[in-house]
Write an enzyme that holds these catalytic residues in place. Structure first.
Site, PDB file in Angstrom:
ATOM      1  NE  ARG A  17      -1.259   2.625   2.883  1.00 20.14           N
ATOM      2  CZ  ARG A  17      -0.733   3.971   3.192  1.00 20.14           C
ATOM      3  NH1 ARG A  17      -0.538   4.944   2.117  1.00 20.14           N
ATOM      4  NH2 ARG A  17      -0.344   3.800   4.412  1.00 20.14           N
ATOM      5  CG  ASP A  18       3.578   4.127   3.098  1.00 21.27           C
ATOM      6  OD1 ASP A  18       3.829   4.970   2.216  1.00 21.27           O
ATOM      7  OD2 ASP A  18       3.491   4.066   4.253  1.00 21.27           O
ATOM      8  CG  HIS A 211       3.786   4.387   9.758  1.00 23.76           C
ATOM      9  ND1 HIS A 211       3.516   3.342   8.827  1.00 23.76           N
ATOM     10  CD2 HIS A 211       4.576   5.290   8.857  1.00 23.76           C
ATOM     11  CE1 HIS A 211       3.910   3.915   7.458  1.00 23.76           C
ATOM     12  NE2 HIS A 211       4.568   4.906   7.642  1.00 23.76           N
ATOM     13  CG  HIS A 213       8.544   7.538   7.022  1.00 18.46           C
ATOM     14  ND1 HIS A 213       8.378   8.393   5.811  1.00 18.46           N
ATOM     15  CD2 HIS A 213       7.734   7.037   7.456  1.00 18.46           C
ATOM     16  CE1 HIS A 213       7.038   8.017   5.445  1.00 18.46           C
ATOM     17  NE2 HIS A 213       6.715   7.017   6.266  1.00 18.46           N
ATOM     18  CB  CYS A 244      13.190   7.395  -2.514  1.00 21.78           C
ATOM     19  SG  CYS A 244      12.220   6.657  -3.745  1.00 21.78           S
ATOM     20  CG  ASN A 253       7.524   3.433   4.469  1.00 23.01           C
ATOM     21  OD1 ASN A 253       6.741   4.024   5.514  1.00 23.01           O
ATOM     22  ND2 ASN A 253       6.861   3.602   3.097  1.00 23.01           N
TER      23      ASN A 253
END
Lengths: 314, 314
Positions: A17-18, A211, A213, A244, A253
């Site tokens: 998804r992400d 979550h 990064h 990115c 991520n």
């Protein structure tokens, strides 16, 4: 007699998804399903497989219902979908998703830019979705992901009191859990420890995932700090797929391969077979030819004499 | 009245030695000195500027004495040199180095491959060097860097008892401190915390620096774990220079810019001005045109609203 738990931490893979939502190419449905199958084969227990948004906004996610239908056939794996609103939530529930996650931003500016709703309006979305869930799909789990929880590229600092209050408001409105997202890669380990400690103190078992990064290289250090604060669910993306925005190596991520390696090396079981996880990169690469894949473990390989705890202690 | 300490952690920049030694190009003496000047200008308090080894083995380091002579003119900065043996130590001391560091490997196979001496023979080198130091340069500080302390690419696991015993033997032989190096990038945060806790329990104030690598992405997480175990000196390399044996992004040394950012973001003062540290990359790049420079902070930039503690609290 009870069986031992299969893992000590839950790695929630968000790449399908992400990750796929952030790249310009669109992976075919067949390739998405093959990648998800490879992830499941490696032992991943939870996967965010799609986003139920307008296909005009995100054509990469137009097949979300098909992908969910395929993925939920794997027994014992939690299949998640991101939804921005009630309409998306209904579609996700009707497609059979086990868990839905809403991005609820603690930064009003970011919230409006991202979902065209204020934080307070998003709390009302949570309430409406929870009511619908109770009516049509009572088994579905609802997660609020509090985004920009550690800072915002638009407004800068985000008051910690507001983050915690918003997380609590989502739970009060019917979310099963609220997690915290470092959407902008601005978190540091001291802040992560402080905020997750507060979140757990406030919400108890309804405190959700970290979550993180890796925008500024602190992704794994922040996951370590979150673990030390009691967090046991971590979002990450295979090959660091997903945003990115900068130079090569500067992924968005946290890279699943590196995160799983860190935990397994520490003796913290993820339930994931690292060799098979590395093999799943091939399925990703096959569906996105030419896309840059990140991660430090994959080129370096496992250290000589490495003992993976998930597949040796059991 | 006593002045407040200028930093909470000491960042020991190893790029001009560890970094330059690992790349195939040779930086000119003028460029090395300009880079060191730029690092000093950013507030770096300790720099490893060269290696006193045979110029046949490492032509990049042939000008070590000249570089030391230049660097020691900066007041208040500790100038270090690596030496593999008594001969190198004598040359470093005569050149005016404030501190010398010996690589003492806990893996016999690695020790022989690296310096053609067993670990026990290296302890005797420490003893001879300490005696010479007492005679010709009593102010010079001697550090033993226990390499392969967290694993070895040749022998795999390295027994922790042997690591601690070797670190203690070096101090008993006259080293002022023994630090631990993750030469091969095999360390994990649990192991780092365990070993540094043992080292500090065994050696007290003679427990030295953490020298971490980022080979598998765990560099900053390992530094965080070392900090939590009480370590206050950290080796790192500007732009991650020093051994990038794998794919792009897979650097060897921890990147100074990212490490300083982590600590400053946590409110732990490094005494370093991040903007000036980023500017020092230009001096490095000027002396090594075309060389890959690593780091996540440099392309991403400081977060909006970021407060650097070294240059705001004072």
């Amino acid at each position: 007699m009870s069986l031992p738990p299969r893992f000590d931490v839950l790695i929630s893979e968000v790449g399908p998804r992400d990750g796929l939502q952030s790249v310009s190419a669109t992976m075919s449905t067949v390739h998405k399903c093959a990648w998800i199958d490879a992830l499941v084969d490696s032992g991943v227990q939870e996967i965010e497989v799609g986003s139920f948004v307008s296909p005009k906004l995100l054509p990469q996610m137009a097949d979300a219902a098909q992908v969910v239908s395929h993925a939920v056939a794997h027994p014992g794996v939690t299949i998640m979908a991101l939804v921005p609103n009630l309409k998306g939530a209904e579609a996700a529930m009707r497609a059979g998703a086990h868990k839905i996650t809403l991005p609820v931003s603690a930064s009003p500016a970011h919230s409006i830019a991202n979902v065209r709703q204020t934080p307070a309006q998003m709390v009302e979305q949570v309430r409406a979705i929870a009511a619908l869930r109770d009516e049509i799909a009572p088994g579905v789990h609802i997660e609020a992901g509090i985004s920009t929880a550690f800072g915002c590229t638009l407004q800068g600092l985000v008051p910690e009191d507001e983050v915690i209050a918003l997380a609590a408001a989502c739970v009060a409105a019917g979310a099963d859990e609220s997690g915290l997202s470092d959407t902008t890669g601005m978190a540091n380990p001291a802040q992560v420890r402080r905020l997750f400690t507060r979140l757990r103190s406030e919400l108890g078992e309804r405190a959700g995932a970290a979550h993180m990064h890796n925008t500024r290289g602190l992704g794994l250090a922040n996951c370590l700090a979150a673990y030390e604060a009691g967090v046991r669910t971590f979002d990450s993306s295979q090959a660091g797929l997903g945003g990115c925005p900068y130079a090569p190596g500067a992924s968005g991520n946290v890279v699943t391969e590196d995160l799983v390696f860190m935990f397994e090396a520490m003796g913290i079981r993820t339930g994931i077979d690292i060799e098979r996880l590395l093999a799943a990169r091939n399925a990703l690469a096959a569906g996105l030819p030419g896309e840059a894949l990140y991660g430090m473990l994959p080129p370096a390989g496992l250290p000589k004499g490495f003992v993976a705890h998930s597949y040796s202690a059991d």
